[in-house]
Design an enzyme around this catalytic site. Sequence first.
Site, PDB file in Angstrom:
ATOM      1  N   GLN A   1       0.835  -1.202   0.000  1.00  0.00           N
ATOM      2  CA  GLN A   1       0.000   0.000   0.000  1.00  0.00           C
ATOM      3  C   GLN A   1       0.871   1.254   0.000  1.00  0.00           C
ATOM      4  O   GLN A   1       1.565   1.512   0.977  1.00  0.00           O
ATOM      5  CB  GLN A   1      -0.886  -0.009   1.257  1.00  0.00           C
ATOM      6  CG  GLN A   1      -1.800   1.195   1.371  1.00  0.00           C
ATOM      7  CD  GLN A   1      -2.481   1.264   2.729  1.00  0.00           C
ATOM      8  OE1 GLN A   1      -1.856   0.963   3.747  1.00  0.00           O
ATOM      9  NE2 GLN A   1      -3.737   1.652   2.757  1.00  0.00           N
ATOM     10  N   GLY A   2       0.834   2.016  -1.074  1.00  0.00           N
ATOM     11  CA  GLY A   2       1.624   3.248  -1.167  1.00  0.00           C
ATOM     12  C   GLY A   2       0.737   4.464  -0.967  1.00  0.00           C
ATOM     13  O   GLY A   2       0.443   5.178  -1.933  1.00  0.00           O
TER      14      GLY A   2
ATOM     15  N   GLU B   1      -9.735  -1.489   5.544  1.00  0.00           N
ATOM     16  CA  GLU B   1      -8.522  -1.621   6.350  1.00  0.00           C
ATOM     17  C   GLU B   1      -8.854  -1.512   7.842  1.00  0.00           C
ATOM     18  O   GLU B   1      -8.357  -2.262   8.655  1.00  0.00           O
ATOM     19  CB  GLU B   1      -7.519  -0.529   5.942  1.00  0.00           C
ATOM     20  CG  GLU B   1      -6.161  -0.677   6.593  1.00  0.00           C
ATOM     21  CD  GLU B   1      -5.135   0.326   6.055  1.00  0.00           C
ATOM     22  OE1 GLU B   1      -5.513   1.192   5.251  1.00  0.00           O
ATOM     23  OE2 GLU B   1      -3.968   0.214   6.449  1.00  0.00           O
TER      24      GLU B   1
ATOM     25  N   SER C   1       4.599  -1.176   3.877  1.00  0.00           N
ATOM     26  CA  SER C   1       4.808  -2.535   4.403  1.00  0.00           C
ATOM     27  C   SER C   1       4.904  -3.538   3.258  1.00  0.00           C
ATOM     28  O   SER C   1       4.139  -3.457   2.290  1.00  0.00           O
ATOM     29  CB  SER C   1       3.638  -2.942   5.313  1.00  0.00           C
ATOM     30  OG  SER C   1       3.475  -2.026   6.350  1.00  0.00           O
TER      31      SER C   1
ATOM     32  N   SER D   1       1.041   6.576   2.327  1.00  0.00           N
ATOM     33  CA  SER D   1       1.789   7.580   3.118  1.00  0.00           C
ATOM     34  C   SER D   1       2.998   8.116   2.374  1.00  0.00           C
ATOM     35  O   SER D   1       3.642   7.400   1.608  1.00  0.00           O
ATOM     36  CB  SER D   1       2.280   6.959   4.422  1.00  0.00           C
ATOM     37  OG  SER D   1       1.222   6.384   5.118  1.00  0.00           O
TER      38      SER D   1
HETATM   39  C1  LIG Z   1       3.793  -0.626  11.241  1.00  0.00           C
HETATM   40  C2  LIG Z   1       3.321   0.388  10.260  1.00  0.00           C
HETATM   41  C3  LIG Z   1       2.998  -0.011   8.989  1.00  0.00           C
HETATM   42  C4  LIG Z   1       2.568   0.923   8.046  1.00  0.00           C
HETATM   43  N1  LIG Z   1       2.318   0.480   6.781  1.00  0.00           N
HETATM   44  C5  LIG Z   1       1.944   1.380   5.847  1.00  0.00           C
HETATM   45  C6  LIG Z   1       1.734   0.950   4.498  1.00  0.00           C
HETATM   46  O1  LIG Z   1       1.883  -0.236   4.155  1.00  0.00           O
HETATM   47  N2  LIG Z   1       1.391   1.876   3.589  1.00  0.00           N
HETATM   48  C7  LIG Z   1       1.202   3.180   3.907  1.00  0.00           C
HETATM   49  O2  LIG Z   1       0.843   3.958   3.032  1.00  0.00           O
HETATM   50  N3  LIG Z   1       1.412   3.630   5.171  1.00  0.00           N
HETATM   51  C8  LIG Z   1       1.780   2.763   6.148  1.00  0.00           C
HETATM   52  N4  LIG Z   1       2.004   3.196   7.434  1.00  0.00           N
HETATM   53  C9  LIG Z   1       1.925   4.639   7.723  1.00  0.00           C
HETATM   54  C10 LIG Z   1       0.759   5.041   8.613  1.00  0.00           C
HETATM   55  O3  LIG Z   1      -0.458   4.984   7.924  1.00  0.00           O
HETATM   56  C11 LIG Z   1       1.075   6.465   9.114  1.00  0.00           C
HETATM   57  O4  LIG Z   1       2.221   6.350   9.947  1.00  0.00           O
HETATM   58  C12 LIG Z   1      -0.062   7.080   9.890  1.00  0.00           C
HETATM   59  O5  LIG Z   1      -1.137   7.378   9.041  1.00  0.00           O
HETATM   60  C13 LIG Z   1       0.363   8.359  10.646  1.00  0.00           C
HETATM   61  O6  LIG Z   1       0.957   9.266   9.776  1.00  0.00           O
HETATM   62  P1  LIG Z   1       2.385   9.929  10.113  1.00  0.00           P
HETATM   63  O7  LIG Z   1       3.313   8.837  10.508  1.00  0.00           O
HETATM   64  O8  LIG Z   1       2.753  10.803   8.953  1.00  0.00           O
HETATM   65  O9  LIG Z   1       2.148  10.827  11.414  1.00  0.00           O
HETATM   66  P2  LIG Z   1       1.643  12.350  11.459  1.00  0.00           P
HETATM   67  O10 LIG Z   1       0.460  12.514  10.582  1.00  0.00           O
HETATM   68  O11 LIG Z   1       2.817  13.232  11.252  1.00  0.00           O
HETATM   69  O12 LIG Z   1       1.148  12.441  12.953  1.00  0.00           O
HETATM   70  C14 LIG Z   1       2.030  12.688  14.052  1.00  0.00           C
HETATM   71  C15 LIG Z   1       1.169  12.796  15.316  1.00  0.00           C
HETATM   72  O13 LIG Z   1       0.261  13.905  15.218  1.00  0.00           O
HETATM   73  C16 LIG Z   1      -1.077  13.470  15.416  1.00  0.00           C
HETATM   74  N5  LIG Z   1      -2.008  14.190  14.550  1.00  0.00           N
HETATM   75  C17 LIG Z   1      -1.806  14.481  13.238  1.00  0.00           C
HETATM   76  N6  LIG Z   1      -2.895  15.128  12.754  1.00  0.00           N
HETATM   77  C18 LIG Z   1      -3.780  15.264  13.792  1.00  0.00           C
HETATM   78  C19 LIG Z   1      -5.076  15.827  13.922  1.00  0.00           C
HETATM   79  N7  LIG Z   1      -5.679  16.387  12.884  1.00  0.00           N
HETATM   80  N8  LIG Z   1      -5.693  15.762  15.132  1.00  0.00           N
HETATM   81  C20 LIG Z   1      -5.078  15.178  16.197  1.00  0.00           C
HETATM   82  N9  LIG Z   1      -3.835  14.616  16.129  1.00  0.00           N
HETATM   83  C21 LIG Z   1      -3.206  14.660  14.950  1.00  0.00           C
HETATM   84  C22 LIG Z   1      -1.061  12.003  15.021  1.00  0.00           C
HETATM   85  O14 LIG Z   1      -2.125  11.296  15.599  1.00  0.00           O
HETATM   86  C23 LIG Z   1       0.300  11.556  15.557  1.00  0.00           C
HETATM   87  O15 LIG Z   1       0.220  11.270  16.931  1.00  0.00           O
HETATM   88  C24 LIG Z   1       2.443   2.298   8.398  1.00  0.00           C
HETATM   89  C25 LIG Z   1       2.749   2.715   9.695  1.00  0.00           C
HETATM   90  C26 LIG Z   1       3.195   1.774  10.620  1.00  0.00           C
HETATM   91  C27 LIG Z   1       3.526   2.255  11.995  1.00  0.00           C
END
Ligand SMILES: Cc1cc2nc3c(=O)[nH]c(=O)nc-3n(C[C@H](O)[C@H](O)[C@H](O)COP(=O)(O)OP(=O)(O)OC[C@H]3O[C@@H](n4cnc5c(N)ncnc54)[C@H](O)[C@@H]3O)c2cc1C
Length: 396
Positions: free
Chosen positions: A128-129, A246, A163, A131
Amino acid sequence: MDLRYTEAEEGFRAELRAWLASALPTLPGKPDRADWPGRRAYDTAWQRMLFDAGYAGVHWPVEAGGRGATPTEHLIFLEETERAGAPYVGANFVGLLHAGPTINAAGTEEQRRRYLPGILSGDDVWCQGFSEPGAGSDLAALRTRAVRDGDEYVLNGSKIWTSHAEVADYCEMLVRTDPDAPKHKGISWLIVPMDAPGLSVRPLDTIMGTSEFAEVFLDDVRVPVANRVGEENDGWRVTMVTLSFERGTAFVSEVVACRRLLRELASLARAMPRSPDATAWDDTTLRRELGHLTAEFEALWALTKWNVSKASRSGVPGVGGSVFKLRFSETKQKAYDLAHRLLGRAALCVEDVAGLPSGALVDERLSSLSYTIAAGTSQIQRNIVGERILGLPKER
Ligand SMILES: Cc1cc2nc3c(=O)[nH]c(=O)nc-3n(C[C@H](O)[C@H](O)[C@H](O)COP(=O)(O)OP(=O)(O)OC[C@H]3O[C@@H](n4cnc5c(N)ncnc54)[C@H](O)[C@@H]3O)c2cc1C
């Protein structure tokens, strides 16, 4: 939904249980947790066995190649495979649990014919691409560009936290097809072959020391326009379908796994001496915590039944998936926290110590930390629950 099992459903359970008893002993040994090609081979071998026996995509519609099982049969399938210790969906997670269902719900007949069989048979692994650096919770801020050139899109940009990217054949990818439109309106949902020229994968190490996910770089990658699911610039609507699968139904088998974990922790506590005449089980605080977690997982199982039932009627899980995702991910962490405390000093080691299953428990505990982030953080699920279920004012 009638929660009692009918005679036909009990028949399905008996048939499945018998098949699992004969099939599981023929599975090859489990590969090392850091060996991703080995894990792909193992997961897809299991998927192939399910496919050959008619259990692949048990809840997918028959027209999509599935078995067309009822919601109750689907839950029986999850219970029985977990009870028998069958492999987790693993590398087939994205294909089987959300890319496939999205193509089935929002793709063309041609796309269904072309991509669904490979997912069901285990021949094709998906990733899944979605993020990107700078576009996680605020997913619609994504910047990877797709510029149309005749019958193809030309892709440039990068993805992160993808992932299984290292071992995947296809990626469900979000791209920006109209940079001038409001951010939710200029996105398209594409099927991208992972061997396309210009696409490169750089694995990222996790806290467990394995490269579960990776960065994906796109440098003039050409993808046929025919690989777009849904209309151009209508990818956000398709994304909502993917995310509802999902969050709504993809984690259900893990609830069954957590119920088993609690039973294992109870047995472990009974066997662990704490003093010459007492075991960990004599600790009333620990027993109370186990009881509380058991009640939580029972409630989650009831919520699962509701979600699965709703998904089967509408074809797509509802917003209740966010309630499930939020509660499940936090409760799972609490369960592994308890396991950690029960292990005591053995929890400092990533291998089995003194006959305790510390290797697997420590690994799972570290992995459980990601559950409140992956597939949308807890804060984001709370926003969804607040705005879309409780009707609270929208976040600005
Ligand atoms: C094990 C694992 C597997 C993953 N696999 C995939 C994958 O296969 N494909 C893929 O596309 N992605 C994948 N991801 C990515 C995942 O979907 C993102 O990490 C997630 O959506 C959070 O985005 P971010 O890391 O950019 O955090 P950010 O968006 O930068 O958030 C940082 C913090 O700020 C908080 N925050 C942000 N916006 C708000 C708001 N509006 N209100 C309140 N709090 C807020 C968040 O909750 C978090 O605590 C994976 C992540 C993990 C950990």
